[in-house]
Enzyme design. Structure first.
Site, PDB file in Angstrom:
ATOM      1  N   TYR A  30       8.347   1.619  -3.604  1.00 57.19           N
ATOM      2  CA  TYR A  30       7.180   2.494  -3.537  1.00 57.19           C
ATOM      3  C   TYR A  30       6.085   1.859  -2.707  1.00 57.19           C
ATOM      4  O   TYR A  30       6.124   0.664  -2.390  1.00 57.19           O
ATOM      5  CB  TYR A  30       6.664   2.814  -4.934  1.00 57.19           C
ATOM      6  CG  TYR A  30       5.959   1.668  -5.627  1.00 57.19           C
ATOM      7  CD1 TYR A  30       4.564   1.628  -5.704  1.00 57.19           C
ATOM      8  CD2 TYR A  30       6.679   0.630  -6.202  1.00 57.19           C
ATOM      9  CE1 TYR A  30       3.913   0.573  -6.332  1.00 57.19           C
ATOM     10  CE2 TYR A  30       6.037  -0.415  -6.837  1.00 57.19           C
ATOM     11  CZ  TYR A  30       4.652  -0.444  -6.902  1.00 57.19           C
ATOM     12  OH  TYR A  30       4.016  -1.494  -7.523  1.00 57.19           O
ATOM     13  N   LYS A 144       8.631  -4.364  -3.060  1.00 62.82           N
ATOM     14  CA  LYS A 144       7.762  -3.482  -3.851  1.00 62.82           C
ATOM     15  C   LYS A 144       8.647  -2.466  -4.567  1.00 62.82           C
ATOM     16  O   LYS A 144       8.732  -1.291  -4.201  1.00 62.82           O
ATOM     17  CB  LYS A 144       6.715  -2.803  -2.958  1.00 62.82           C
ATOM     18  CG  LYS A 144       5.503  -2.278  -3.721  1.00 62.82           C
ATOM     19  CD  LYS A 144       4.397  -1.876  -2.756  1.00 62.82           C
ATOM     20  CE  LYS A 144       3.198  -1.277  -3.474  1.00 62.82           C
ATOM     21  NZ  LYS A 144       2.503  -2.242  -4.344  1.00 62.82           N
ATOM     22  N   LEU A 200       4.058 -10.444  -3.920  1.00 63.94           N
ATOM     23  CA  LEU A 200       4.070  -9.262  -3.064  1.00 63.94           C
ATOM     24  C   LEU A 200       2.905  -9.407  -2.098  1.00 63.94           C
ATOM     25  O   LEU A 200       1.742  -9.430  -2.515  1.00 63.94           O
ATOM     26  CB  LEU A 200       3.918  -7.989  -3.889  1.00 63.94           C
ATOM     27  CG  LEU A 200       3.859  -6.698  -3.076  1.00 63.94           C
ATOM     28  CD1 LEU A 200       5.194  -6.440  -2.385  1.00 63.94           C
ATOM     29  CD2 LEU A 200       3.483  -5.518  -3.960  1.00 63.94           C
TER      30      LEU A 200
END
Length: 277
Positions: A30, A144, A200
């Site tokens: 996402y 992600k 991330l």
């Protein structure tokens, strides 16, 4: 209205198959993309990260950048000149049986808008609280992915502890927040964990570094011991929805006597300049 698999439909009428691997396994990725005053912020950077996530788990990207832009524009026509967060999710798609291994499937694409209401500088100047916890997430935090059970556990812990965020550490080395990147400032130097599989790498993270460098801070992307956070002059977290937020209390210990620092204020102002350009 939301976008689902090529169609715009009312949100309460949008449906996926019970055999969708995103539903069964969290097998998908996402992106969250800010929109300020109707303008999509750093779209190309977000689409590059989306492509990297898709490549990492072997899902073919179903659309071109131009197609995504067209979809976003049509959704944004419902809320022109407002701040929004685009939520884009792509799963591997629906199979005929539940099994862990996969074949080539038609990806499921879901896109919606949510209101984005960043906190004002006055609100942020109050400072926020965080707690620390060992990082028990998997080894590919750079993807992600929609499978966010560990992050959910941490976020619920933050909620129950009445703090803003959980700051994570792996082998005593600080990684990131449950839903954010983390920065510490000592003197004139900004420290943050280097990019790699354990964090991330956020688009907002890059913008904070860009703003900090513009404001004269020395940038060191190195892993630091979690205990160093308590001797820092300033602690910040960043994400697409939080932007850059000062943390003034960690594990019930005050950072900088509970006061925000001057560097945060300067970086925040420059961040807003870039955002509103």
């Amino acid at each position: 209205m939301v976008f689902l698999n090529g169609e715009f439909t009312p949100k309460d009428q949008a449906c996926i198959s019970v055999m969708d691997r995103g539903f069964l396994f969290g097998d998908g990725v996402y992106e969250v993309i800010p929109v300020y005053a109707g303008k999509i912020f750093r779209l190309s950077d977000h689409l590059v990260r989306l492509q990297n996530s898709l490549d990492s788990i072997q899902i073919s990207n179903p659309y071109t950048p131009e197609k995504y832009q067209n979809i976003f524009d049509q959704l944004l026509e419902q809320s022109p000149n407002s701040n929004q967060a685009i939520y884009l999710q792509i799963t591997r798609g629906a199979d005929t049986v539940r099994k862990h291994s996969f074949n080539e499937l038609r990806p499921t694409v879901f896109i919606e808008l949510n209101p984005l209401i960043p906190k004002t500088k006055t609100e942020l100047e109050n400072g926020y609280h965080a707690i620390t916890q060992p990082d028990f997430r998997w080894e590919r935090c750079d993807i992600k992915a929609t499978s966010l059970l560990a992050n959910i556990i941490y976020s619920q812990q933050a909620k129950q502890s009445q703090v803003e965020e959980v700051i994570l550490h792996r082998d005593q080395m600080m990684t990131e927040g449950a839903t954010s990147n983390v920065f510490t400032v000592k003197g004139n130097t900004l420290f943050t964990h280097p990019t790699g599989q354990h964090i991330l790498s956020g688009i907002t993270r890059d913008l904070v570094i860009e703003s900090a460098r513009h404001c004269g801070l020395i940038i060191k992307e190195v892993a630091t011991n979690i205990d160093d956070i308590f001797s820092a002059n300033e602690v910040w977290i960043s994400s697409s929805t939080r932007e850059v937020m000062p943390i003034t209390n960690v594990d019930s210990k005050l950072i900088n006597n509970g006061k925000i620092g001057q560097h945060w204020s300067q970086v925040y102002d420059h961040y807003q300049t870039i955002k509103n350009a």
